[in-house]
Design a protein around this motif. Sequence first.
Motif, mmCIF file in Angstrom:
data_model
loop_
_atom_site.group_PDB
_atom_site.id
_atom_site.type_symbol
_atom_site.label_atom_id
_atom_site.label_comp_id
_atom_site.label_asym_id
_atom_site.label_seq_id
_atom_site.Cartn_x
_atom_site.Cartn_y
_atom_site.Cartn_z
ATOM 1 N N PHE A 1 -35.971 9.725 11.814
ATOM 2 C CA PHE A 1 -34.901 9.275 10.918
ATOM 3 C C PHE A 1 -33.611 9.051 11.704
ATOM 4 O O PHE A 1 -32.742 9.909 11.780
ATOM 5 C CB PHE A 1 -34.703 10.277 9.784
ATOM 6 N N GLU A 2 -33.520 7.872 12.280
ATOM 7 C CA GLU A 2 -32.363 7.487 13.082
ATOM 8 C C GLU A 2 -31.224 6.977 12.210
ATOM 9 O O GLU A 2 -30.067 6.963 12.634
ATOM 10 C CB GLU A 2 -32.784 6.399 14.081
ATOM 11 N N SER A 3 -31.511 6.542 10.979
ATOM 12 C CA SER A 3 -30.510 5.838 10.171
ATOM 13 C C SER A 3 -30.449 6.392 8.753
ATOM 14 O O SER A 3 -31.464 6.776 8.170
ATOM 15 C CB SER A 3 -30.847 4.342 10.118
ATOM 16 N N LEU A 4 -29.234 6.410 8.201
ATOM 17 C CA LEU A 4 -28.988 6.722 6.796
ATOM 18 C C LEU A 4 -27.879 5.804 6.297
ATOM 19 O O LEU A 4 -27.006 5.392 7.066
ATOM 20 C CB LEU A 4 -28.552 8.174 6.600
ATOM 21 N N ALA A 5 -27.893 5.498 4.997
ATOM 22 C CA ALA A 5 -26.834 4.685 4.401
ATOM 23 C C ALA A 5 -26.781 4.958 2.905
ATOM 24 O O ALA A 5 -27.824 5.119 2.261
ATOM 25 C CB ALA A 5 -27.074 3.193 4.648
ATOM 26 N N ARG A 6 -25.584 4.997 2.362
ATOM 27 C CA ARG A 6 -25.395 5.185 0.921
ATOM 28 C C ARG A 6 -25.087 3.844 0.277
ATOM 29 O O ARG A 6 -24.323 3.035 0.822
ATOM 30 C CB ARG A 6 -24.247 6.157 0.668
ATOM 31 N N SER A 7 -25.681 3.574 -0.892
ATOM 32 C CA SER A 7 -25.386 2.327 -1.596
ATOM 33 C C SER A 7 -23.934 2.339 -2.060
ATOM 34 O O SER A 7 -23.362 3.402 -2.336
ATOM 35 C CB SER A 7 -26.326 2.145 -2.786
ATOM 36 N N PRO A 8 -23.288 1.169 -2.156
ATOM 37 C CA PRO A 8 -21.867 1.130 -2.518
ATOM 38 C C PRO A 8 -21.545 1.781 -3.857
ATOM 39 O O PRO A 8 -20.454 2.313 -4.034
ATOM 40 C CB PRO A 8 -21.555 -0.376 -2.545
ATOM 41 N N ASP A 9 -22.494 1.760 -4.807
ATOM 42 C CA ASP A 9 -22.229 2.387 -6.103
ATOM 43 C C ASP A 9 -22.473 3.888 -6.087
ATOM 44 O O ASP A 9 -22.268 4.574 -7.095
ATOM 45 C CB ASP A 9 -23.062 1.726 -7.203
ATOM 46 N N GLY A 10 -22.926 4.424 -4.956
ATOM 47 C CA GLY A 10 -23.123 5.858 -4.818
ATOM 48 C C GLY A 10 -24.411 6.395 -5.399
ATOM 49 O O GLY A 10 -24.677 7.595 -5.307
ATOM 50 N N ARG A 11 -25.253 5.535 -5.955
ATOM 51 C CA ARG A 11 -26.451 6.029 -6.630
ATOM 52 C C ARG A 11 -27.579 6.355 -5.662
ATOM 53 O O ARG A 11 -28.321 7.318 -5.863
ATOM 54 C CB ARG A 11 -26.933 5.000 -7.653
ATOM 55 N N PHE A 12 -27.738 5.551 -4.606
ATOM 56 C CA PHE A 12 -28.903 5.682 -3.738
ATOM 57 C C PHE A 12 -28.504 6.071 -2.317
ATOM 58 O O PHE A 12 -27.422 5.707 -1.834
ATOM 59 C CB PHE A 12 -29.693 4.369 -3.682
ATOM 60 N N LEU A 13 -29.414 6.780 -1.669
ATOM 61 C CA LEU A 13 -29.324 7.031 -0.239
ATOM 62 C C LEU A 13 -30.538 6.389 0.409
ATOM 63 O O LEU A 13 -31.675 6.594 -0.030
ATOM 64 C CB LEU A 13 -29.311 8.530 0.063
ATOM 65 N N PHE A 14 -30.294 5.595 1.444
ATOM 66 C CA PHE A 14 -31.367 4.950 2.190
ATOM 67 C C PHE A 14 -31.560 5.660 3.527
ATOM 68 O O PHE A 14 -30.604 6.143 4.139
ATOM 69 C CB PHE A 14 -31.033 3.483 2.473
ATOM 70 N N GLY A 15 -32.785 5.700 3.974
ATOM 71 C CA GLY A 15 -33.104 6.185 5.307
ATOM 72 C C GLY A 15 -34.321 5.433 5.804
ATOM 73 O O GLY A 15 -35.040 4.802 5.025
ATOM 74 N N ALA A 16 -34.568 5.495 7.091
ATOM 75 C CA ALA A 16 -35.719 4.780 7.634
ATOM 76 C C ALA A 16 -36.169 5.429 8.923
ATOM 77 O O ALA A 16 -35.367 6.009 9.664
ATOM 78 C CB ALA A 16 -35.384 3.308 7.875
ATOM 79 N N THR A 17 -37.461 5.315 9.181
ATOM 80 C CA THR A 17 -37.965 5.702 10.490
ATOM 81 C C THR A 17 -37.609 4.608 11.488
ATOM 82 O O THR A 17 -37.516 3.429 11.135
ATOM 83 C CB THR A 17 -39.484 5.902 10.452
#
Length: 564
Positions: free
Chosen positions: A182-198
């Motif tokens: 898990f090198e990356s994380l990001a939050r959606s602009p509306d604050g609802r979702f958190l993204f991550g990826a291998t």
Amino acid sequence: MPDRPLSRLALAVMLPLVAAAAVAEIPVPTSFEWIGAAELPRGATFEGIPVGGLSSLSFDPASGEFLAMSDDRSVHGPARVMRLRIDLATGRLPPDGVSVVGQLPLADRLGRPFPPRSLDPEGFALTPDALFVGSEGEAKVGLAPFVAEFDRAGRWRRDLPLRSRFLPDGRGTRGVRENLGFESLARSPDGRFLFGATESALSQDGPQADFGVGASARLLRWDLGAPEAPPEEFVLAIEPIRGAPPGAGAFRVNGLVDLLALSSSRLLALERQYVEGVGVEARLFLVDLAAAAPVTDFDRLPEPPPRSAGKLLLLDFGGLGVRLDNLEGIAFGPQLPDGRRSLVVVSDDNFAPAEQVTQVLAFAVDFTPVTIAEVQGPGHHSPFAGRWVTGVEGTVTALVDRPRDRGFWFESVRPDDDRRTSEGLFVAAADVGGVEVGAALRVGGRVLERVPGRNQLSVTTLELAALERAPAGEPLPAPPLLWYELEIPRQVDDDALALFEPDEDAIDFWESLEGMRLTLPDSVVAGATRSFGEIVVLPEGVPSTGTSAAPAAAGDSWRRRSRR
């Protein structure tokens, strides 16, 4: 170039500075201009602790600072987030424009500093009241990865749910690969979702990226409003390593190193490759989950894998002309003085100051759709020269397929009202296969002024990086009729190109029509065909000397209108 389908968002609005209030989505960037690079001093320290390993980046509008995740495994110092000041006040990044102003240690579940080698913090995302950290773990010894929420003081709150398929078995047959978690994380602009990826494929999902071989990473989306729910999962295709192998044993890697969310389904994705003996390359892609098939139910991806996320190349860092270091973090920054938004990229020096540096690159980003006329601009040189643009629309009018000159001309179906700006543009492409005259396209790439030969004027050119089919729409306007609808000035130039006067100077007149189709009045051939396929014609009813036009059929008379 990626050929996976992508739905686009075209909004003619400027992106406001995101403060504490959440926004539903951020428009897709339409142009990128590089505005400078800076480096931290080699071997820099803060309060006696080495500054390095900056692997992910977020901007805090409240403080005006950037927060960068250090990937120190609690070896050189405590696991920590570094606070940076990046000087963009003038709209440029000066070489000394980055400084360290603080650090935030992270505390584990027991409220203590993380023990050495108990984590490998790489991904990082910021919210008004929380920090999210992604740890890759250490696959070779079976140390599990995790994604966890911390408060703004760095104290652990909770682990986010993660399926067992990501846990390494220590044998390299299941779970995240070594240093590709898990090198990356990001939050959606509306604050609802958190993204991550291998960073690359799980061990059971296929090979990692290599020369001529892509990989299938997993992109995860947690619903922060449902804290117990496991994340949705999608496939994100990782590009093959570019170039030729320098040697059989040379170390090489390409993977997804950071994400920047634009909405609940659209993200920017930074891929970075390194080849021993060659160096670093990096590319920025637009990723769209709208048409992607969820793979949440698959512990191992089936063959063929389900439909992956749409992907479109926006920016290739190789065009900057600077030596790239190990780029790993990306974030939008403050609004610039001219109204554009800053985009900042940071590198991970791997705590090896003798060989690497902490490099910061800055870009000015716009979100207003770009037209062919705007790329051409009212002059002999494009105002976008040196920038990357996306989503430029037009219809193909001619193909060029010569050994040293391949590409196509295309033209806008909706001209602007500025007589000085051409509505045609040349798109340079390595291959024109699959492109046909009359096709409606949306293209992106880097804008250049190419000089075709000695003592010749430049041609505004877009170096193709991405191409999409656009919906068939209205037809091209009729090409204007020379002399009758467009009067050609009799003087070539009287100001050494100091002024751009298409109505006064012929050299400016032809520039204002660069790449456009034109109509000649009925004409009579007045000379032999020249070596480049040109013929000399005398237009009917026009009291003028010969005028060149190309191409045309040989013959004594040419009783038709030539559309070019």
